[in-house]
Design a protein around this motif. Sequence first.
Motif, mmCIF file in Angstrom:
data_model
loop_
_atom_site.group_PDB
_atom_site.id
_atom_site.type_symbol
_atom_site.label_atom_id
_atom_site.label_comp_id
_atom_site.label_asym_id
_atom_site.label_seq_id
_atom_site.Cartn_x
_atom_site.Cartn_y
_atom_site.Cartn_z
ATOM 1 N N TYR A 68 10.585 7.065 9.009
ATOM 2 C CA TYR A 68 11.607 6.069 8.670
ATOM 3 C C TYR A 68 11.118 5.185 7.527
ATOM 4 O O TYR A 68 11.863 4.913 6.570
ATOM 5 C CB TYR A 68 11.949 5.212 9.890
ATOM 6 C CG TYR A 68 12.882 4.073 9.560
ATOM 7 C CD1 TYR A 68 14.228 4.302 9.302
ATOM 8 C CD2 TYR A 68 12.407 2.763 9.501
ATOM 9 C CE1 TYR A 68 15.085 3.251 8.972
ATOM 10 C CE2 TYR A 68 13.252 1.709 9.180
ATOM 11 C CZ TYR A 68 14.596 1.961 8.916
ATOM 12 O OH TYR A 68 15.431 0.917 8.591
ATOM 13 N N THR A 98 14.046 9.839 7.015
ATOM 14 C CA THR A 98 15.129 9.879 7.990
ATOM 15 C C THR A 98 15.683 8.465 8.155
ATOM 16 O O THR A 98 14.919 7.494 8.116
ATOM 17 C CB THR A 98 14.647 10.409 9.362
ATOM 18 O OG1 THR A 98 15.696 10.217 10.330
ATOM 19 C CG2 THR A 98 13.410 9.682 9.837
ATOM 20 N N ASP A 150 16.906 7.396 10.881
ATOM 21 C CA ASP A 150 16.697 7.031 12.276
ATOM 22 C C ASP A 150 15.352 6.331 12.421
ATOM 23 O O ASP A 150 14.311 6.870 12.028
ATOM 24 C CB ASP A 150 16.738 8.279 13.162
ATOM 25 C CG ASP A 150 16.698 7.950 14.640
ATOM 26 O OD1 ASP A 150 17.761 7.991 15.277
ATOM 27 O OD2 ASP A 150 15.599 7.645 15.143
ATOM 28 N N ARG A 151 15.354 5.146 13.006
ATOM 29 C CA ARG A 151 14.121 4.355 13.087
ATOM 30 C C ARG A 151 13.068 4.988 13.985
ATOM 31 O O ARG A 151 11.883 4.691 13.849
ATOM 32 C CB ARG A 151 14.440 2.933 13.555
ATOM 33 C CG ARG A 151 15.310 2.194 12.556
ATOM 34 C CD ARG A 151 15.377 0.710 12.811
ATOM 35 N NE ARG A 151 16.153 0.057 11.754
ATOM 36 C CZ ARG A 151 16.160 -1.248 11.514
ATOM 37 N NH1 ARG A 151 15.430 -2.053 12.264
ATOM 38 N NH2 ARG A 151 16.881 -1.749 10.543
ATOM 39 N N ASN A 152 13.504 5.849 14.884
ATOM 40 C CA ASN A 152 12.544 6.537 15.743
ATOM 41 C C ASN A 152 12.023 7.827 15.119
ATOM 42 O O ASN A 152 11.212 8.521 15.717
ATOM 43 C CB ASN A 152 13.182 6.854 17.097
ATOM 44 C CG ASN A 152 13.511 5.593 17.879
ATOM 45 O OD1 ASN A 152 12.732 4.638 17.879
ATOM 46 N ND2 ASN A 152 14.659 5.579 18.537
ATOM 47 N N LEU A 176 18.594 14.531 12.581
ATOM 48 C CA LEU A 176 19.826 14.947 13.248
ATOM 49 C C LEU A 176 20.112 16.433 13.079
ATOM 50 O O LEU A 176 19.898 17.004 12.016
ATOM 51 C CB LEU A 176 21.014 14.158 12.695
ATOM 52 C CG LEU A 176 21.165 12.713 13.169
ATOM 53 C CD1 LEU A 176 22.393 12.096 12.512
ATOM 54 C CD2 LEU A 176 21.286 12.627 14.677
ATOM 55 N N ASP A 180 23.186 16.876 17.832
ATOM 56 C CA ASP A 180 22.825 15.478 18.062
ATOM 57 C C ASP A 180 23.942 14.506 17.694
ATOM 58 O O ASP A 180 23.956 13.358 18.146
ATOM 59 C CB ASP A 180 21.584 15.097 17.236
ATOM 60 C CG ASP A 180 20.345 15.843 17.696
ATOM 61 O OD1 ASP A 180 20.243 16.105 18.912
ATOM 62 O OD2 ASP A 180 19.495 16.155 16.852
#
Length: 232
Positions: free
Chosen positions: A62, A67, A69-71, A75, A79
Amino acid sequence: MNSSFPRIIALLRKECGYSQKQVAQDLGISQALLSHYEKGIRECGLDFLTRIADYYGVSCDYLLGRTPDRNGAFLTVEDIPEPDAAGRETIRGSILPTLNKKLIANSLNIVFDKLQRCNNKGLTGEISAFLMLSVYRVLRLLYGANAKNPEGTFAVPSMLARGTATAHMQMAETNAECLSKGMAVGEMEPLLSQDDLAMTPDQLAQDYPLFASSLFNLIQNAEIRMGYNNKK
């Protein structure tokens, strides 16, 4: 490092309401060095990358802009939730937003079904890019209306966003038109047959009984907006 890293670490700090002095002390570096990292003047090492990722509770992917998405999740089709996965919409106040959302979403079902039938990667990509950029422009417009929203959420500066997005929308539209009419664009293969794009009102109503009325209403509303509201 890359251009996303400075923007993202500055955004995370501001979202948390931390000062540069506080974050620098917590991470064991000087405030000047942190400032250089946030401005992209200097590049950090892997040790600092992992420490600041742990500090903000996000992934290194991130921070590097690999990506959104912070985690750190990437995708897949499976998803991505369905548009109405949260259940039936709760209408608050005016029904207009829900009505227009359904007209647009149902019409896009037809568009993407046609693209699926065409099975042309380039055409699907260019039309998808045009639509994504359109939504991006609307989001930037709404986001920019509140001066408290952090600028760092976006990589493109606000003064450049509309013009740059519009230019790329026009390019995507031009590419899509060329591909759909059998003309190659760069390395993108053209659509060899336009049979799957055959559309008459009767065909649309027959092939898409759930969505055709939404499409026809969208066409009518769009043309009324353009001043063509006189039926002959």
